[in-house]
Write a protein that holds these residues in place. Structure first.
Motif, PDB file in Angstrom:
ATOM      1  N   GLY A   1       0.818  -1.209   0.000  1.00 26.77           N
ATOM      2  CA  GLY A   1       0.000   0.000   0.000  1.00 26.77           C
ATOM      3  C   GLY A   1       0.851   1.257   0.000  1.00 26.77           C
ATOM      4  N   ASP A   2       1.892   1.274   0.833  1.00 24.47           N
ATOM      5  CA  ASP A   2       2.821   2.409   0.850  1.00 24.47           C
ATOM      6  C   ASP A   2       3.400   2.657  -0.539  1.00 24.47           C
ATOM      7  N   GLU A   3       3.836   1.568  -1.187  1.00 27.55           N
ATOM      8  CA  GLU A   3       4.464   1.693  -2.501  1.00 27.55           C
ATOM      9  C   GLU A   3       3.462   2.173  -3.559  1.00 27.55           C
ATOM     10  N   LEU A   4       2.221   1.673  -3.491  1.00 29.51           N
ATOM     11  CA  LEU A   4       1.208   2.079  -4.471  1.00 29.51           C
ATOM     12  C   LEU A   4       0.922   3.575  -4.385  1.00 29.51           C
ATOM     13  N   PHE A   5       0.670   4.061  -3.201  1.00 30.33           N
ATOM     14  CA  PHE A   5       0.334   5.479  -3.063  1.00 30.33           C
ATOM     15  C   PHE A   5       1.538   6.365  -3.400  1.00 30.33           C
ATOM     16  N   ARG A   6       2.738   5.860  -3.162  1.00 36.33           N
ATOM     17  CA  ARG A   6       3.933   6.619  -3.529  1.00 36.33           C
ATOM     18  C   ARG A   6       4.023   6.737  -5.065  1.00 36.33           C
ATOM     19  N   LEU A   7       3.729   5.641  -5.761  1.00 37.40           N
ATOM     20  CA  LEU A   7       3.740   5.666  -7.225  1.00 37.40           C
ATOM     21  C   LEU A   7       2.684   6.619  -7.777  1.00 37.40           C
ATOM     22  N   LEU A   8       1.497   6.612  -7.183  1.00 42.49           N
ATOM     23  CA  LEU A   8       0.418   7.472  -7.660  1.00 42.49           C
ATOM     24  C   LEU A   8       0.774   8.943  -7.479  1.00 42.49           C
ATOM     25  N   ARG A   9       1.424   9.262  -6.368  1.00 37.65           N
ATOM     26  CA  ARG A   9       1.820  10.661  -6.149  1.00 37.65           C
ATOM     27  C   ARG A   9       2.858  11.082  -7.185  1.00 37.65           C
ATOM     28  N   ARG A  10       3.819  10.217  -7.431  1.00 43.70           N
ATOM     29  CA  ARG A  10       4.862  10.530  -8.418  1.00 43.70           C
ATOM     30  C   ARG A  10       4.232  10.725  -9.799  1.00 43.70           C
ATOM     31  N   TYR A  11       3.270   9.873 -10.136  1.00 45.23           N
ATOM     32  CA  TYR A  11       2.616   9.953 -11.456  1.00 45.23           C
ATOM     33  C   TYR A  11       1.843  11.271 -11.590  1.00 45.23           C
ATOM     34  N   ALA A  12       1.093  11.636 -10.545  1.00 46.08           N
ATOM     35  CA  ALA A  12       0.271  12.846 -10.603  1.00 46.08           C
ATOM     36  C   ALA A  12       1.131  14.096 -10.728  1.00 46.08           C
ATOM     37  N   LEU A  13       2.193  14.185  -9.950  1.00 49.80           N
ATOM     38  CA  LEU A  13       3.046  15.375  -9.980  1.00 49.80           C
ATOM     39  C   LEU A  13       3.794  15.501 -11.302  1.00 49.80           C
ATOM     40  N   ALA A  14       4.109  14.355 -11.918  1.00 52.95           N
ATOM     41  CA  ALA A  14       4.782  14.407 -13.218  1.00 52.95           C
ATOM     42  C   ALA A  14       3.805  14.827 -14.323  1.00 52.95           C
ATOM     43  N   LYS A  15       2.546  14.415 -14.193  1.00 50.50           N
ATOM     44  CA  LYS A  15       1.561  14.711 -15.228  1.00 50.50           C
ATOM     45  C   LYS A  15       1.044  16.147 -15.145  1.00 50.50           C
ATOM     46  N   LYS A  16       0.877  16.647 -13.904  1.00 52.41           N
ATOM     47  CA  LYS A  16       0.338  18.002 -13.736  1.00 52.41           C
ATOM     48  C   LYS A  16       1.044  18.661 -12.558  1.00 52.41           C
ATOM     49  N   PRO A  17       1.924  19.609 -12.808  1.00 54.52           N
ATOM     50  CA  PRO A  17       2.658  20.261 -11.711  1.00 54.52           C
ATOM     51  C   PRO A  17       1.716  20.891 -10.688  1.00 54.52           C
ATOM     52  N   ALA A  18       2.195  20.974  -9.469  1.00 53.37           N
ATOM     53  CA  ALA A  18       1.380  21.508  -8.373  1.00 53.37           C
ATOM     54  C   ALA A  18       1.111  22.997  -8.576  1.00 53.37           C
ATOM     55  N   ARG A  19      -0.060  23.421  -8.115  1.00 51.86           N
ATOM     56  CA  ARG A  19      -0.440  24.835  -8.134  1.00 51.86           C
ATOM     57  C   ARG A  19      -0.760  25.232  -6.700  1.00 51.86           C
ATOM     58  N   ALA A  20      -0.073  26.267  -6.215  1.00 54.59           N
ATOM     59  CA  ALA A  20      -0.239  26.718  -4.832  1.00 54.59           C
ATOM     60  C   ALA A  20       0.029  25.584  -3.857  1.00 54.59           C
ATOM     61  N   GLY A  21       1.013  24.727  -4.205  1.00 56.72           N
ATOM     62  CA  GLY A  21       1.421  23.669  -3.298  1.00 56.72           C
ATOM     63  C   GLY A  21       0.584  22.411  -3.366  1.00 56.72           C
ATOM     64  N   ARG A  22      -0.449  22.401  -4.270  1.00 51.50           N
ATOM     65  CA  ARG A  22      -1.318  21.221  -4.345  1.00 51.50           C
ATOM     66  C   ARG A  22      -1.507  20.821  -5.796  1.00 51.50           C
ATOM     67  N   CYS A  23      -1.445  19.515  -6.045  1.00 56.47           N
ATOM     68  CA  CYS A  23      -1.661  18.974  -7.382  1.00 56.47           C
ATOM     69  C   CYS A  23      -3.039  18.317  -7.432  1.00 56.47           C
ATOM     70  N   ARG A  24      -3.825  18.682  -8.457  1.00 61.70           N
ATOM     71  CA  ARG A  24      -5.096  17.998  -8.717  1.00 61.70           C
ATOM     72  C   ARG A  24      -5.053  17.526 -10.169  1.00 61.70           C
ATOM     73  N   CYS A  25      -4.889  16.244 -10.322  1.00 60.43           N
ATOM     74  CA  CYS A  25      -4.616  15.658 -11.641  1.00 60.43           C
ATOM     75  C   CYS A  25      -5.760  14.734 -12.048  1.00 60.43           C
ATOM     76  N   ARG A  26      -6.486  15.102 -13.126  1.00 63.02           N
ATOM     77  CA  ARG A  26      -7.545  14.232 -13.641  1.00 63.02           C
ATOM     78  C   ARG A  26      -6.928  13.024 -14.332  1.00 63.02           C
ATOM     79  N   PHE A  27      -7.649  11.900 -14.259  1.00 63.02           N
ATOM     80  CA  PHE A  27      -7.168  10.720 -14.968  1.00 63.02           C
ATOM     81  C   PHE A  27      -8.349   9.876 -15.412  1.00 63.02           C
ATOM     82  N   SER A  28      -8.117   9.078 -16.435  1.00 55.61           N
ATOM     83  CA  SER A  28      -9.082   8.089 -16.914  1.00 55.61           C
ATOM     84  C   SER A  28      -8.304   6.822 -17.200  1.00 55.61           C
ATOM     85  N   PRO A  29      -8.644   5.693 -16.579  1.00 57.86           N
ATOM     86  CA  PRO A  29      -7.842   4.472 -16.736  1.00 57.86           C
ATOM     87  C   PRO A  29      -7.575   4.100 -18.189  1.00 57.86           C
ATOM     88  N   ALA A  30      -8.548   4.342 -19.076  1.00 58.21           N
ATOM     89  CA  ALA A  30      -8.375   3.954 -20.474  1.00 58.21           C
ATOM     90  C   ALA A  30      -7.337   4.810 -21.192  1.00 58.21           C
TER      91      ALA A  30
END
Length: 917
Positions: free
Chosen positions: A516-545
């Motif tokens: 679980g630790d590793e999964l959530f760490r991967l998801l955070r890395r993926y989100a920050l790489a896809k959409k840089p943080a704004r005002a210290g927070r990243c909100r990254c939309r995704f669709s599995p497909a």
């Protein structure tokens, strides 16, 4: 009781005796035999300046203490009064360290006796109190409190509060007192000897207490005989007769409002002709009674049940406490009203019995046990919302609620609430429970065909939250830690048979937590790489497909492995769950419930990361500077219009939706489209607030502010800070500043704090100071001059009537932030069908939000105040008419800020009574 208590209150130069802060006033009251037998009060010269905000809070200035004695001059007298007594204070952790520091400075030995904190004692004895601030408790108990934040007055009222709490303690049944005594050693206050004395007195009384019932060793309130449900004789036998006679409503200072009576007529018409209705009712109209009275007449005349749904607990409590007594006097027949919420709102007594028997691992657990023991002697409903518990106890309390799949045991508060609802004419519930019931295979609400939805502007948001999904690392980690804790508590006697199973479970759990630790760490890395943080927070939309890459693939593979690990854990735990302990230990049931919750969490995770749903928007949230695995995943439906049309408006004969904010430019088109009402042709009517807005308020728009859409957030925040400072210096004593985002709020407060030391007002900011909006407002009201900064919850539901608020500042028009994933998804849908997302979505949403915010200022017919909108788009943007036509008819002033301040100052005080509005 032959005990001596010295109640003490202090005023000081600051919060830290270790930082050199000193006492400037001390008040003492000596209590013996539940009476005040002696008093002491004195100012003290602290030999240092008194900060301006302390002077404002206490009304103690430099001149007051200039000729006062030093503490050392009175130290002997104070120590003599305290000798052999309990030290009692309202927040001992504040008062005692100051006193000890002053005694040490005076060369006196420290106080070494027992202490009692009246905050803690009040939490136990008054577990449902709205607030534990001294002034609020005094008001609740009817104690006079003339001069808050003056030590002599505060000591006096604290002494009276302490006596009242002792009286209530003595009225508790012996069984409860003995259970409190067993818990007392885990509390901060030394109340165990106090309880010993109360118990000794109680044992001399009659041993039988017929006012309580007992369930598994716990005293409960015995159900009272059912009261008369209403008057049976009245000249107004029907709604038509009542409306024609239009008698004054039995409310203090009631004044007839034509809009309220017209709304009553419209509500009755919609119910009796089976029509849906949208009714906008302005602040101060009396909308609750305007729908409750016709609903009650209709229910009685037609023998039809009417359900009333609200969004906030505050309004639900208002309906029960304030409006229901009026309703019972107006309606001429027996009226049965019931409140029904979801199971998770009610206490499971069996869970509490098990919780009570567990060792007290934490202070929060001990205090919560005490509170629940007393509350069970007061509550009829078992509704956990009645309790006021600490934030640390909130999670513990949620675990004591009846679970969704549980029957609640032999004493079932939810079952009792459901039975009351089945007998009721009017059932009050909340949006979340209503929406869940609309989709449930076995509805829990009793059958109904007529519905009133108050706070209807929140219905779509409530549905999106209810039908959406969320999982986050913190909740996953807490749940797995709880399972580990349960396994660690397994009785030693069972280790012979269960030891292997426990060891297997612990190994599986460690694997699960690591993955679980590793999964959530991967998801955070993926989100920050896809959409840089704004005002210290990243909100990254995704669709599995549509997602790809090595990081995403690794995350999805780990997600499946995590689900398999959870299944293996449940299999390993089967011997433990299926063979309950012989002594009736709650551990097997607790473990089974937690494992089921874990499986639900991971099923949600699999759906979010692997299944495609074109009707929903999904996103990942992560804080740029947060922990490496601090990630939250969300899913929400994008468009709920078809759901409301099919599941609500098609199924019910009459649905009445009401709120203070339903129209844009006086039209209901946006709301009817949003709620799927287009094809139902509802009755639509707007009833304005009964206020003289032209005389009570004025709107000011500074033309020299930078254009919000043309500058950076940092630049705008600096300009907003300067404007807020200028307004606070010139006009009004208390100001509320509303922000559309926490980012802008934080930057503005930081800019203001650079010069705060020289300002005559106190700054109170959401997210900067801790606490709920209600707590921050209570702090705000303590000061004569203060500025309160808020976002989110402050735009609605905040009530600051009279001289509680002089001016409202809207820092920026409340358009949704550009990274809002739900608004992005809705905009894409509108654009795909050829529409304009700005005019069809963003603008109407901002208009409704601004209406809600501006509604905080004028709450009664006697209020008077100013509205400053710092965003000059309000008066010069192409869409300005949409905003201005939707606001109350304020006179609007434009110009440079200094010019506006002169005009505002003159307007605010023109004709104002000397004692304030």
């Amino acid at each position: 009781m032959a005990m001596r208590f010295v109640i003490i209150d202090l005023e000081t130069t600051g919060n830290g005796p270790k930082k050199g802060d000193r006492i400037i006033q001390l008040g003492m009251a000596v209590v013996e035999g539940r009476s005040i037998v002696a008093r002491f009060a004195s100012f003290f010269n602290p030999e240092q300046p008194i900060p301006p905000f302390i002077q404002q809070l206490t009304n103690i200035d430099e001149q007051t203490v200039e000729e006062a004695p030093l503490f050392a001059d009175k130290a002997g007298e104070i120590a003599a009064m305290m000798k052999g007594a309990y030290f009692v204070a309202h927040n001992v952790d504040f008062d005692l360290p100051f006193l000890q520091a002053e005694l040490e400075r005076a060369g006196r030995p420290p106080f070494a006796g027992p202490t009692i904190d009246t905050v803690e004692l009040a939490r136990i004895v008054l577990p449902s109190a709205e607030s534990y601030k001294l002034g609020d408790l005094a008001k609740q108990l009817g104690l006079r409190h003339d001069r808050p934040h003056q030590a002599d007055s505060d000591a006096e009222v604290t002494a009276k509060l302490f006596i009242a709490l002792l009286g209530r303690l003595h009225r508790l049944p012996l069984l409860t007192l003995e259970q409190l005594r067993r818990l007392a050693r885990h509390l901060k206050s030394d109340i165990y000897s106090l309880l010993d004395a109360v118990i000794a007195e109680k044992r001399k009384e009659a041993p039988v207490d017929d006012t309580v019932a007992v369930y598994r060793g716990i005293a409960l309130k015995k159900p009272a005989p059912k009261p008369d449900d209403g008057r049976r004789h009245s000249p107004s036998a029907s709604f038509a007769a009542f409306y024609e006679q239009a008698p004054p409503l039995p409310l203090p200072g009631y004044k007839r409002r034509e809009g309220q009576w017209e709304m009553m007529r419209l509500v009755y018409e919609a119910l009796s002709t089976s029509q849906h209705a949208l009714i906008e009712a302005g602040t101060g109209l009396g909308k609750s009674l305007a729908y409750l009275i016709p609903a009650a007449f209709f229910a009685g005349e037609r023998q039809e049940r009417v359900v009333v749904s609200t969004h906030t607990l505050q309004l639900q409590e208002q309906l029960i406490r304030r409006d229901l007594p009026v309703l019972r006097q107006v309606v001429p027949f027996p009226l049965r009203v019931a409140v029904l919420k979801g199971k998770q709102n009610y206490l499971s007594l069996d869970k509490f019995v098990s919780f009570l028997s567990e060792p007290c691992d934490t202070y929060d657990a001990a205090l919560l046990k005490c509170q629940l023991l007393v509350w069970l002697l007061e509550t009829d409903s078992g509704d956990l919302d009645e309790l006021n518990v600490s934030s640390g106890a909130r999670l513990l309390l949620s675990e004591l609620a009846i679970g969704e799949g549980e029957d609640g045991g032999r004493h079932h508060f939810f079952a009792q609430a459901k039975q009351r609802a089945e007998r009721a004419n009017i059932v009050i519930t909340n949006h979340a429970f209503l929406l869940h019931d609309l989709t449930a295979s076995s509805p829990l609400l009793p059958p109904f065909r007529h519905l009133v939805i108050d706070e209807a502007h929140r219905l779509e948001d409530a549905a999106a939250h209810s039908f959406g999904e969320r999982i986050d690392y913190v909740s996953f980690r807490l749940l797995t830690a709880k399972i580990a804790q349960t396994l660690g508590k397994w009785p030693e006697a069972e280790h012979g048979e269960a030891e292997d199973a426990i060891a297997r479970c612990q190994r599986r759990l460690e694997e699960l937590q690591f993955e679980g630790d590793e999964l959530f760490r991967l998801l955070r890395r993926y989100a920050l790489a896809k959409k840089p943080a704004r005002a210290g927070r990243c909100r990254c939309r995704f669709s599995p497909a549509d997602e790809g890459g090595r990081t995403w693939q690794a995350a999805t593979e780990l997600c499946w492995r995590l689900r398999d690990s959870a299944a293996a854990l449940c299999g390993a735990a089967m011997p433990l769950v299926s063979a309950p302990a012989a002594d009736g230990s709650p551990l097997p049931a607790s473990l089974a419930a937690d494992l089921a919750a874990l499986e639900r969490q991971l099923a949600t995770l699999v759906r979010l990361l692997t299944e495609t749903d074109p009707s929903a928007v999904r996103w990942i949230e992560a804080d740029e500077k947060g922990a490496a695995n601090a990630v939250r995943l969300y899913s929400q439906p994008v468009d709920l219009a078809d759901f409301f049309a099919d599941r609500l408006f098609m199924k019910k004969r009459s649905v009445i939706l009401t709120s203070a904010t339903l129209t844009v430019r006086g039209r209901f088109a946006y709301m009817t489209r949003r709620l799927g009402l287009d094809e139902f042709y509802p009755l639509c009517r707007s009833f304005p607030a009964p206020f003289r807005y032209e005389e009570q308020a004025a709107l000011f728009v500074p033309a020299d502010m930078p254009l919000a859409s043309a500058v950076s957030v940092e630049t705008y925040a600096e300009a907003a800070a300067a404007a807020i400072t200028a307004v606070a210096r010139r006009v009004g004593r208390r100001l509320l500043v509303l922000f559309p985002s926490y980012e802008l709020l934080k930057m503005t407060v930081e800019a203001l704090k650079n010069d705060e030391a020289d300002e005559p007002f106190v700054l109170i900011a959401q997210g900067v100071q801790s606490g709920s909006p209600a707590k921050l407002i209570r702090t705000f009201l303590q000061f004569e001059r203060a500025v309160l900064f808020g976002t989110s919850g402050f735009w609605e539901g905040v009530d600051l009537p009279g001289d509680a608020l002089d001016a409202l500042i809207i820092a920026r028009l409340p358009f949704a932030p550009p990274d809002d994933p739900v608004m992005e998804a809705k905009s894409e849908r509108i654009r795909a069908r050829g529409g304009d997302p700005f005019y069809e979505l963003s603008l109407p949403e901002a208009v409704l939000r601004l209406k809600q915010g501006v509604g905080r200022l004028i709450r009664t017919e006697r209020d008077k105040g100013l509205v400053f909108v710092l965003d000059r788009r309000l008066t010069n943007a192409p869409y300005r008419a949409d905003f201005l036509a939707s606001l109350p008819p304020f006179p609007v002033h434009e110009g440079g800020l200094l010019e506006l301040l002169d005009a505002a100052d003159a307007w605010l005080w023109q004709g104002r009574r000397p004692n304030g509005v």
